[in-house]
Scaffold this motif. Sequence first.
Motif, mmCIF file in Angstrom:
data_model
loop_
_atom_site.group_PDB
_atom_site.id
_atom_site.type_symbol
_atom_site.label_atom_id
_atom_site.label_comp_id
_atom_site.label_asym_id
_atom_site.label_seq_id
_atom_site.Cartn_x
_atom_site.Cartn_y
_atom_site.Cartn_z
ATOM 1 N N GLN A 291 -4.696 1.137 0.291
ATOM 2 C CA GLN A 291 -3.341 1.158 -0.796
ATOM 3 C C GLN A 291 -3.080 2.653 -1.187
ATOM 4 O O GLN A 291 -1.934 2.882 -0.982
ATOM 5 C CB GLN A 291 -3.752 0.388 -1.933
ATOM 6 C CG GLN A 291 -3.942 -1.231 -1.751
ATOM 7 C CD GLN A 291 -4.383 -2.005 -2.912
ATOM 8 O OE1 GLN A 291 -4.602 -1.383 -3.814
ATOM 9 N NE2 GLN A 291 -4.654 -3.316 -2.764
ATOM 10 N N LEU A 292 -4.227 3.449 -1.590
ATOM 11 C CA LEU A 292 -3.654 4.843 -1.864
ATOM 12 C C LEU A 292 -3.280 5.675 -0.484
ATOM 13 O O LEU A 292 -2.302 6.549 -0.774
ATOM 14 C CB LEU A 292 -4.866 5.434 -2.503
ATOM 15 C CG LEU A 292 -5.489 4.766 -3.778
ATOM 16 C CD1 LEU A 292 -6.696 5.402 -4.234
ATOM 17 C CD2 LEU A 292 -4.276 5.130 -4.908
ATOM 18 N N GLU B 56 -1.559 4.506 1.864
ATOM 19 C CA GLU B 56 -0.256 3.753 2.176
ATOM 20 C C GLU B 56 0.730 4.491 1.325
ATOM 21 O O GLU B 56 1.972 5.089 1.607
ATOM 22 C CB GLU B 56 -0.130 2.396 1.952
ATOM 23 C CG GLU B 56 -0.897 1.627 3.123
ATOM 24 C CD GLU B 56 -0.621 0.266 2.879
ATOM 25 O OE1 GLU B 56 -0.268 -0.297 2.018
ATOM 26 O OE2 GLU B 56 -0.891 -0.642 4.015
ATOM 27 N N ALA B 57 0.280 4.775 -0.019
ATOM 28 C CA ALA B 57 1.200 5.338 -1.081
ATOM 29 C C ALA B 57 1.593 6.796 -0.711
ATOM 30 O O ALA B 57 2.541 7.153 -0.924
ATOM 31 C CB ALA B 57 0.499 5.142 -2.462
ATOM 32 N N VAL C 229 6.584 2.508 -0.865
ATOM 33 C CA VAL C 229 5.526 2.053 -1.703
ATOM 34 C C VAL C 229 5.669 2.048 -3.263
ATOM 35 O O VAL C 229 6.166 3.279 -3.576
ATOM 36 C CB VAL C 229 3.998 2.515 -1.349
ATOM 37 C CG1 VAL C 229 3.136 2.094 -2.446
ATOM 38 C CG2 VAL C 229 3.867 2.188 -0.017
ATOM 39 N N GLU D 57 3.123 -0.456 -8.801
ATOM 40 C CA GLU D 57 2.417 -1.574 -8.155
ATOM 41 C C GLU D 57 1.123 -1.136 -7.516
ATOM 42 O O GLU D 57 0.118 -1.717 -7.437
ATOM 43 C CB GLU D 57 3.114 -2.222 -7.204
ATOM 44 C CG GLU D 57 2.560 -3.465 -6.438
ATOM 45 C CD GLU D 57 2.344 -4.628 -7.515
ATOM 46 O OE1 GLU D 57 1.280 -5.474 -7.324
ATOM 47 O OE2 GLU D 57 3.024 -4.705 -8.580
ATOM 48 N N THR D 58 1.097 0.055 -6.743
ATOM 49 C CA THR D 58 0.046 0.436 -6.249
ATOM 50 C C THR D 58 -1.130 0.903 -7.318
ATOM 51 O O THR D 58 -2.504 0.690 -7.202
ATOM 52 C CB THR D 58 0.249 1.962 -5.521
ATOM 53 O OG1 THR D 58 1.226 1.537 -4.545
ATOM 54 C CG2 THR D 58 -1.098 2.608 -4.789
ATOM 55 N N THR E 11 -2.678 -2.426 -8.978
ATOM 56 C CA THR E 11 -3.670 -3.065 -7.767
ATOM 57 C C THR E 11 -4.884 -2.177 -7.728
ATOM 58 O O THR E 11 -6.082 -2.642 -7.861
ATOM 59 C CB THR E 11 -3.092 -2.773 -6.356
ATOM 60 O OG1 THR E 11 -1.869 -3.647 -6.282
ATOM 61 C CG2 THR E 11 -3.860 -3.609 -5.346
#
Length: 477
Positions: free
Chosen positions: A258-259, A261-262, A269, A273-274, A277
Motif C-alpha cells: 500500500q505504501l 503504491e501511494a 491513491v 485511505e492509505t 489502512t
Amino acid sequence: MLPLGRRSVRVRSTLVLAAMALMSTLAIGVILDTLIRTNAHDTALEETQRAAIQWIARARAGSAPHPIPTPGPVKLIQLVDNQGRVIDASAAADHMPPLSTIRPPDDDRIENVTVCRSAEGCGIVTAIRFALTDKPGDADPHYVYAGVEAPKLLASHELELFIGAGVIGLTALAAGINWRVSGRWLNAVESVRMQVSTLSMNNLGTRFGQPRQHELAMLTDTANQALDRLEKAVRQEQQFASEASHELRSPVAGLHTQLEEALLYPDDVDPRETIRTALSATDRLTQIINDLLVLARLRADPAPQETIDLGELVIQEATARSRDVPVTAHATSKVPVRGRPIQLIRVIGNLLDNAQRHANSRVEITAYRQDDLAVVAVTDDGPGIAPEDRERVFERFTRLPDGQRRDPGGSGLGLAISADIAHAHQGSLTVEDSPLGARFVLRLPLVESADGPAHPATDPVCSGERSSSGRPAQRRP
C-alpha cells in the motif's frame, strides 16, 4: 608430568586405591612379621627351658647320665660352675666354651638370651641358676645352659622379603582391579560424552544407549527424558517462529504494498485511505506482537503465586465488560485457587472477549466448585464450535472462518495464551457440549482458604451464590 588434580579420574582413583592398599597391607605385613617372629622365638625358648629343667630334675635325683642327654631339638646343654668352667655337657656342646656368660641372680633364677657368634651363627639360650644339692653348706651356685640354633626365620630377612613381596603384589592386584573396573565404567561414561558432543539442533532425536551399570543407566534415562523435553520445546519454538513469521509477513507485506503504491501512483491513491489502512495494519501487528510477548513471558514469569477467590475475580471481570452484549455472572461464595492474578484475569478476559465476539444476544459466566476443582464456564448463544474444531481452536494463530469474519484484525493467539496459562496453573481449558452456542470450561485445582477447606458444589447455582448485579442469580433455562 601432570599434577594430580589434572589427571583423569581413572588415574586418580587408581593412585588413591593403591596408596590405601599399600598402607593397609603394609600394616598387616608388619603385624604378621611380628607375630611369626614372636611365635618362633617363644617356641624355641619353651624347648630350651623344658630341656634344662628336665636335666636339673634328674641331676638332683642323682640319676643324671653322662654325657648330658639331649631330648628333642635341644642339642646344646652345659653345666657350668661358679668359675665359668664347663663341668658336664651334651655331646654337641662338650668341647665348646660356655654357651653364655650370663649369670642369673638368686632372685631371678631363669634368664633367656640370644647369643650370636660370627662363625657359628646365632642361638637361643636359657640360663638357669641352681645348687647341685639342698645341703646348706653347698652354696656355690651352678648354671645350666640349654640352647638351640636360632630358626632361619629369625636369623635372616627372608620373612620380611616374602611379606614385602606379598604387600607389593596385593597392592598391584588392587590397583589393577581398580584400573580395569574404573576403565569399564569410564568407557561407558566416555561413550555417553561422545554422544553428547555430537548433539546439535539438527539431531535432537538422538537418544543414549542403555549401559549395563545401573547408575549409568539411570543417568542416561534422565538424559533421554531431558532430550525428549528439549526436542519438544525446540520443535514448539521452531513451529512458533515459523507461524509467527508467517502471520507477521502478511500484514507487513500488505502495508509495504500500500505504501509503495501511494509513492508510485500519487495521483491515483487516496493518501487518507492509505494512512487509515496502514494504521489498521499496524494495529494488527501491535496486537500480534503483544500476544507473542505474553506467550514468551508465560514460561519465565517471576511473579509469585497467591491465593485468589476465582468467583470474586469472575464477578469483577463481568462487571467491567461493555454492555453491547450483556454478560451474566454467577459465582459461589468461595472458589479459592493458587495462581498469578494478572494471568488468570487475562484468561477470563480472553474467554469473555471471545464469547462476546461470537454471541448473538447474551453471555453467561459461572464459577463454582466441582469435587477438588475450581470451574469457570463461559457460554454464549452464538453459532458454536464444531466438534472437529474444538482442539484446533487452542493452536496458535488458528482462526475459524466465523472468527475471521467477526474480527478481521485478530491475532489468533488469545485462546492459545489462555490454554498455556491454564496448563501453567496445573489446570485445563476445553470446549464442551452446549445446547446453544459455545461453552469454554476452565478447571483449576482448589486450595484451602482461610475460612476452611473448599467443599464441592454443583454447577452453576448454590446457596449464597453471587451475581454481577448483586442479586441472587437465576439458573439459566
